[in-house]
Design an enzyme around this catalytic site. Structure first.
Site, PDB file in Angstrom:
ATOM      1  N   THR A  99       0.865  -1.177   0.000  1.00  0.00           N
ATOM      2  CA  THR A  99       0.000   0.000   0.000  1.00  0.00           C
ATOM      3  C   THR A  99       0.901   1.226   0.000  1.00  0.00           C
ATOM      4  OG1 THR A  99      -1.673  -1.179   1.277  1.00  0.00           O
ATOM      5  CG2 THR A  99      -1.843   1.218   1.218  1.00  0.00           C
ATOM      6  N   LYS A 174      -7.825   1.488  -3.127  1.00  0.00           N
ATOM      7  CA  LYS A 174      -7.477   1.028  -1.771  1.00  0.00           C
ATOM      8  C   LYS A 174      -7.621   2.166  -0.748  1.00  0.00           C
ATOM      9  CE  LYS A 174      -5.094  -1.083   1.580  1.00  0.00           C
ATOM     10  NZ  LYS A 174      -5.470  -2.262   2.301  1.00  0.00           N
ATOM     11  N   LYS A 249      -1.477   5.099   8.619  1.00  0.00           N
ATOM     12  CA  LYS A 249      -0.710   5.221   7.366  1.00  0.00           C
ATOM     13  C   LYS A 249      -1.652   5.428   6.173  1.00  0.00           C
ATOM     14  CE  LYS A 249       1.674   2.305   4.037  1.00  0.00           C
ATOM     15  NZ  LYS A 249       2.160   1.008   3.659  1.00  0.00           N
TER      16      LYS A 249
END
Ligand code: NAD
Length: 299
Positions: A99, A174, A249
């Site tokens: 990611t 995402k 994050k």
């Protein structure tokens, strides 16, 4: 069967590589951490002495690394270590499952193509449980022909493969998903704390909201209070699951993308700051749903 290299054999990459071995692929891999190397070797991965060595002869190069900086460094190489782009055979399919920022994913894809290879971003959702079970959802940004060329390799790791668009589109999907998730977990947590203060039992509130318009994944799968959903992390002292630092994050990446797209994400910014503070304090080793305890303590 295609020869596969797997770089980054941590909590996610280790079990993903193991599933490729189980499906019959010859997998070479690299991770600098000895414990990760040992587990991967036990699972049948041929672990090499460097990342560059792992990709020699590989038709597919999968990376599962902590951040965009790691991906760009390992692709390009550093003074100490040759890069994957120069070491892989021409035309290799580079699949980054980490990611990372959308902007980093686009930069990485441009480097891959300039080096004569093919680029896909395929970030995942489903956590370590999904990685072990081979049931991850892969959100893919790629040219359609590149996805078709690599699909059979993705399948042993995936329950679902969704083509989201060109390179970078997987990362975009995402972080949009996790923007929804971060905000909705705070909403669900505030509702349970308010319910407690109004004398409602957790079960009564769950029975209503799980079948009413408040229904969402944060409530019905990852319920932040123990009891109503026995498999949620709240029932095991908030052991992750999806750790709070990873949510912090991902919300940071979502805000970065919002800012570069000229969008004001008010609730996202608030959720990001709450999760950042939590991840740096009490939540460092806990599931992201444990934020309910901060909300309760602050009330
Ligand atoms: P992790 O820290 O367990 O694994 C990352 C691995 O990369 C480590 O083993 C590290 O040693 C290795 N690494 C670092 N630099 C390297 C290099 N130059 N060459 C080879 N290996 C190197 O992290 P993780 O939980 O496996 O997460 C990996 C990625 O997946 C992250 O981007 C994370 O945001 C994402 N992700 C994690 C989860 C989850 O639940 N853990 C869920 C979805 C997505």
């Amino acid at each position: 069967m295609k020869a596969v290299a797997f770089v980054g054999l941590g909590n996610m990459g280790g079990p993903m590589a193991a599933n490729l071995v189980k499906a019959g692929y010859a997998v070479t891999g690299f991770d600098p951490v000895e414990a990760a190397r040992a587990l991967a070797t036990e699972a049948g991965v041929v672990v090499t002495a460097s990342a560059a060595e792992a990709v020699v002869g590989a038709e597919v190069v999968i990376t599962m690394l902590p951040s965009g900086r790691h991906v760009l460094d390992v692709y390009q190489g550093t003074a100490a270590a040759p890069g994957l782009l120069a070491s892989a055979p021409a035309g290799a399919l580079f699949v980054d499952c980490s990611t990372i920022a959308v902007s980093d994913a686009r930069s990485a894809a441009a480097l891959v193509v300039a080096a004569g290879h093919r680029a896909l971003d395929a970030p995942v959702s489903g956590g370590v449980v999904g990685a072990a079970a081979g049931t991850l959802t892969l959100m893919v940004g790629a040219l359609p022909a590149d996805l078709e060329a690599v699909r059979e390799v993705l399948e042993p790791m995936a329950g679902r493969v969704v083509h989201c668009g060109e390179p970078g589109a997987g990362q975009a999907a995402k972080i949009c998903n996790n923007l929804i998730l971060g905000i909705s977990m705070i909403g669900v947590s505030e509702a349970f704390v308010l319910g407690e203060k109004l004398g409602l039992s957790h079960q009564a509130l769950f029975d209503v909201t799980s079948t009413a318009s408040g229904q969402c994944w944060a409530l019905t799968t990852n319920c932040p209070v123990p009891g109503p959903v026995p498999t949620s992390p709240a029932n095991r002292s908030y052991q992750p699951g999806f750790a709070a630092p990873l949510m912090a994050k991902d919300l940071g990446l979502a805000l970065q993308a919002a800012s570069s797209a000229g969008m004001s994400a008010g609730l996202g910014a608030l959720a990001a700051s709450l999760y950042r503070e939590f991840a740096e304090g009490n939540g460092s080793g806990l599931d992201f749903s444990a934020i309910i305890n901060e909300i309760r303590d602050a009330s």
